[in-house]
Design a protein around this motif. Sequence first.
Motif, short mmCIF file in Angstrom:
data_model
loop_
_atom_site.label_atom_id
_atom_site.label_comp_id
_atom_site.label_asym_id
_atom_site.label_seq_id
_atom_site.Cartn_x
_atom_site.Cartn_y
_atom_site.Cartn_z
N MET A 1 41.94 59.62 -1.18
CA MET A 1 40.02 60.22 -0.64
C MET A 1 39.78 59.87 0.64
SD MET A 1 36.13 62.08 -2.31
CE MET A 1 35.64 60.68 -2.60
N LYS A 2 39.22 60.35 1.87
CA LYS A 2 38.76 60.26 3.30
C LYS A 2 37.04 60.45 3.06
CE LYS A 2 39.69 58.49 7.24
NZ LYS A 2 40.98 57.76 7.93
N ILE A 3 36.57 59.93 3.80
CA ILE A 3 35.86 59.19 3.41
C ILE A 3 34.76 58.98 5.41
CG2 ILE A 3 32.85 58.48 2.99
CD1 ILE A 3 34.62 59.43 0.51
N ALA A 4 33.82 59.79 5.77
CA ALA A 4 33.80 59.25 7.20
C ALA A 4 32.05 59.10 7.54
CB ALA A 4 34.01 60.96 8.51
N ILE A 5 31.93 58.24 7.59
CA ILE A 5 29.97 57.73 8.04
C ILE A 5 29.63 58.08 9.05
CG2 ILE A 5 28.40 56.61 8.01
CD1 ILE A 5 30.10 55.00 5.40
N VAL A 6 29.39 59.15 9.82
CA VAL A 6 28.69 59.13 11.05
C VAL A 6 26.83 59.46 11.01
CG1 VAL A 6 28.50 61.89 9.97
CG2 VAL A 6 28.79 60.71 12.82
N THR A 7 27.26 58.16 12.60
CA THR A 7 25.57 57.97 12.64
C THR A 7 25.61 58.17 14.37
OG1 THR A 7 24.11 56.23 12.60
CG2 THR A 7 26.39 55.10 13.03
N ASP A 8 23.97 58.81 15.33
CA ASP A 8 23.63 58.09 16.30
C ASP A 8 22.64 56.37 16.38
OD1 ASP A 8 21.73 59.32 15.00
OD2 ASP A 8 21.19 60.99 16.53
N GLY A 9 22.38 56.56 15.45
CA GLY A 9 21.20 55.13 15.02
C GLY A 9 21.73 53.84 14.44
N PRO A 10 20.55 53.17 14.34
CA PRO A 10 20.60 52.00 13.48
C PRO A 10 21.45 52.16 12.17
CG PRO A 10 18.52 52.34 13.38
CD PRO A 10 19.32 53.33 14.07
N TYR A 11 21.16 52.65 10.90
CA TYR A 11 21.87 53.22 10.06
C TYR A 11 23.00 54.07 9.96
CZ TYR A 11 16.63 53.61 10.58
OH TYR A 11 15.36 53.55 10.66
N GLY A 12 23.76 52.85 8.67
CA GLY A 12 24.98 53.73 8.25
C GLY A 12 25.53 52.47 7.79
N GLU A 13 25.66 51.73 8.36
CA GLU A 13 26.49 50.32 8.79
C GLU A 13 26.55 49.68 7.40
OE1 GLU A 13 25.25 47.71 11.87
OE2 GLU A 13 25.90 48.75 13.33
N ARG A 14 25.82 49.46 6.40
CA ARG A 14 25.54 48.91 5.66
C ARG A 14 25.87 50.35 4.30
NH1 ARG A 14 19.91 46.47 4.52
NH2 ARG A 14 19.48 48.70 3.53
N ALA A 15 26.15 51.08 3.79
CA ALA A 15 26.71 51.93 3.36
C ALA A 15 28.55 52.09 3.98
CB ALA A 15 26.50 53.24 4.00
N TYR A 16 28.69 51.83 5.23
CA TYR A 16 29.73 51.52 5.22
C TYR A 16 30.87 50.17 5.02
CZ TYR A 16 34.57 50.94 8.78
OH TYR A 16 35.73 50.05 8.74
N ALA A 17 30.06 49.88 4.73
CA ALA A 17 30.61 48.13 4.28
C ALA A 17 30.76 48.56 3.41
CB ALA A 17 29.67 46.44 4.41
N THR A 18 29.89 48.93 2.02
CA THR A 18 30.21 49.32 1.46
C THR A 18 31.05 50.06 0.32
OG1 THR A 18 27.44 48.23 0.71
CG2 THR A 18 28.66 49.34 -0.75
N ILE A 19 31.35 51.21 1.10
CA ILE A 19 32.19 52.20 0.42
C ILE A 19 33.55 51.74 0.66
CG2 ILE A 19 32.46 55.14 0.48
CD1 ILE A 19 29.26 55.39 0.98
N LYS A 20 34.13 51.00 2.31
CA LYS A 20 35.27 50.51 2.77
C LYS A 20 36.05 49.58 1.39
CE LYS A 20 34.56 46.37 5.50
NZ LYS A 20 34.53 46.11 7.61
N GLN A 21 35.39 49.79 0.89
CA GLN A 21 35.82 48.52 -0.42
C GLN A 21 36.21 49.25 -1.62
OE1 GLN A 21 32.91 45.52 -2.00
NE2 GLN A 21 31.59 45.88 -0.24
N GLU A 22 35.99 50.62 -1.25
CA GLU A 22 36.75 51.42 -2.50
C GLU A 22 37.47 52.38 -2.48
OE1 GLU A 22 37.16 51.17 -6.10
OE2 GLU A 22 35.64 49.69 -6.00
#
Length: 219
Positions: A1-22
Amino acid sequence: MKIAIVTDGPYGERAYATIKQEFDCDYIVMETPSSTFMDEIDLPPETMKKLEKADIILSYVLHPDLSLDLVEALHDKVEWIIVGAWRGDGFKNQLESYGNVTCPENMCDLSENGNPYFDELVSKFGMPVVRVNCQGNKVVDVEVLRCSPCGSTQFVADEMIGESIKTLPIKAGLRIQHYPCKAPKMRLFTDDECKKEMAANFHKKAFEDALKKVSTDKK
């Protein structure tokens, strides 16, 4: 399954670091429009192609027009869109009217909704679920079965090793206050303490449920 995290600012990096592990996960940064509200926003074709390939999009876009335009353009091309940054109940209702869009109060209160792609993501990330292993009245290990997308559940789990089971849920709820939760900053006219209390209660309950499971297994 493919997940895409999209942002225009300072949020989303931690979610990416966590979710990309799975999961297979992309982190896409878009340019913030120059004004708060605009009649037309150009959506870069290459960025849109990347987003269209995702099964689920997590949006941390703060600019309201950009957020709405993305949802309008992508809702019928992906399985589900989770909007982590939204401002006001009216805007939330507008986004969720597309049917396959959800705007959670906190990213750590996501739970299954029947869509197989959404549920696959939420089986790993959403409302916290943990398993506690004890020796006597002490915690010797905490296994995170479902982590909040930002990683706070794992942070709390690591901090609970060696704690007494008598005060474990309360300490777990208190410890989450030391994790720099960004959820309140993604809301306009919101109460920071209310959001922190919500996250604390989710984690407190996760450890309460884990201890109940330990007690049941011993019978």
